[in-house]
Design an enzyme around this catalytic site. Structure first.
Site, short mmCIF file in Angstrom:
data_model
loop_
_atom_site.label_atom_id
_atom_site.label_comp_id
_atom_site.label_asym_id
_atom_site.label_seq_id
_atom_site.Cartn_x
_atom_site.Cartn_y
_atom_site.Cartn_z
N ARG A 168 1.60 -10.63 13.00
CA ARG A 168 1.28 -9.27 12.58
C ARG A 168 0.06 -9.26 11.66
O ARG A 168 -0.80 -8.38 11.77
CB ARG A 168 2.47 -8.64 11.86
CG ARG A 168 3.64 -8.29 12.77
CD ARG A 168 4.90 -8.02 11.98
NE ARG A 168 4.73 -6.91 11.03
CZ ARG A 168 5.58 -6.67 10.04
NH1 ARG A 168 6.62 -7.47 9.84
NH2 ARG A 168 5.38 -5.63 9.23
N LYS A 188 0.83 -1.22 0.00
CA LYS A 188 0.00 0.00 0.00
C LYS A 188 0.85 1.25 0.00
O LYS A 188 0.48 2.26 -0.62
CB LYS A 188 -0.98 0.00 1.16
CG LYS A 188 -0.38 0.00 2.55
CD LYS A 188 -1.46 -0.03 3.60
CE LYS A 188 -0.87 -0.05 5.01
NZ LYS A 188 -0.07 -1.26 5.26
N ARG A 248 15.40 -8.64 10.45
CA ARG A 248 14.74 -8.23 11.69
C ARG A 248 13.82 -9.31 12.23
O ARG A 248 13.24 -10.10 11.47
CB ARG A 248 13.93 -6.95 11.47
CG ARG A 248 14.77 -5.76 11.13
CD ARG A 248 13.99 -4.48 10.95
NE ARG A 248 12.55 -4.61 10.84
CZ ARG A 248 11.76 -3.62 10.43
NH1 ARG A 248 12.28 -2.45 10.10
NH2 ARG A 248 10.46 -3.79 10.35
N ARG A 266 -6.52 4.04 11.43
CA ARG A 266 -6.19 2.71 11.95
C ARG A 266 -7.21 2.20 12.96
O ARG A 266 -7.18 1.03 13.33
CB ARG A 266 -4.81 2.73 12.63
CG ARG A 266 -3.65 2.88 11.66
CD ARG A 266 -2.33 2.82 12.40
NE ARG A 266 -1.19 2.99 11.52
CZ ARG A 266 -0.58 2.02 10.86
NH1 ARG A 266 -1.03 0.77 11.00
NH2 ARG A 266 0.45 2.25 10.09
N ARG A 272 12.81 -9.37 3.32
CA ARG A 272 13.30 -8.01 3.56
C ARG A 272 14.56 -8.06 4.44
O ARG A 272 14.69 -8.90 5.32
CB ARG A 272 12.24 -7.15 4.25
CG ARG A 272 11.04 -6.87 3.40
CD ARG A 272 10.25 -5.69 3.89
NE ARG A 272 9.90 -5.73 5.31
CZ ARG A 272 9.02 -4.90 5.86
NH1 ARG A 272 8.43 -3.98 5.14
NH2 ARG A 272 8.74 -5.00 7.16
#
Length: 216
Positions: free
Chosen positions: A166, A13, A155, A87, A126
């Site tokens: 998540r 997004k 990470r 949110r 990533r």
């Protein structure tokens, strides 16, 4: 044109919001960017946001809304695409009321849909430069060839199990927000898989259908 773009982590997004903003002279409103700008400007809001973030706390709705309101005021009649806002249901209700008070409204809400396993694959590839904070993707945006491998960090929140958590939190928290907006604003679900150009084309086709928004 005033848009709100939704999508789970890894759906793209942020990338699509920037592409739409560039292609159609829209302001790209990312709450993360707005927070950083407020902190950089050392405004009263910025100081408040900085103290919250440094303490590891979430920025409350009223503070987030105030930061967004400040930015919207500077835009005048320029269109925008929202990325990462609203949110919460409270933020969604505030946004609609704030725009209505200015005689405006959201033109459309677009939700990017990507299968969970695709999202896990995207995010797990990533890597972050531990020195600069730059984020790379091993497939789509590889790090420079001269970057020392030891500086690249995978990470913990980009590990598969963390990603799935998540995603579940996103679905739990975002579903009521989308439902709130869907009751008042034209709402479109768009396939977020494939080439960036293809996804952007689907977004533009969706918001243009029978709405007189072709070419936005």
């Amino acid at each position: 044109m005033r848009l709100a773009l939704f999508g789970p982590p890894g759906a793209g997004k942020g990338t699509q919001a920037k592409r739409l903003a560039t292609a159609h002279d829209l302001a790209h409103l990312s709450t993360g960017d707005l927070f950083r700008a407020a902190i950089r400007d050392e405004s009263d809001l910025g100081v408040r946001v900085a103290s919250l973030l440094s303490a590891g706390e979430l920025v409350p709705d009223d503070t987030t809304n105030a930061v967004v309101a400040d930015r919207l005021e500077t835009l005048g009649d320029q269109g925008f695409v929202l990325d990462g806002f609203p949110r919460t249901v409270a933020q969604a209700e505030w946004l609609m009321g704030h725009l209505a008070g200015a005689g405006k409204s959201l033109d459309a809400v677009v939700s990017l849909r990507v299968p969970e396993e695709d999202l896990v694959q995207r995010l797990s590839r990533r890597r972050t430069d531990a020195e600069t904070g730059a984020i790379y993707h091993l497939d789509f945006n590889p790090p420079p060839s001269d970057l020392p491998p030891g500086r690249l960090v995978h990470r913990s929140d980009d590990q598969p199990e963390a990603i799935r958590h998540r995603l579940s939190v996103y679905e739990r928290d975002t579903a009521p927000v989308e439902a709130t907006l869907r009751a008042h604003v034209r709402y479109f679900e768009v396939d977020g898989t494939g080439a960036l150009e293809d996804v952007q084309g689907r977004i533009e086709d969706a918001i243009a259908q029978d709405h007189g928004l072709a070419g936005i």
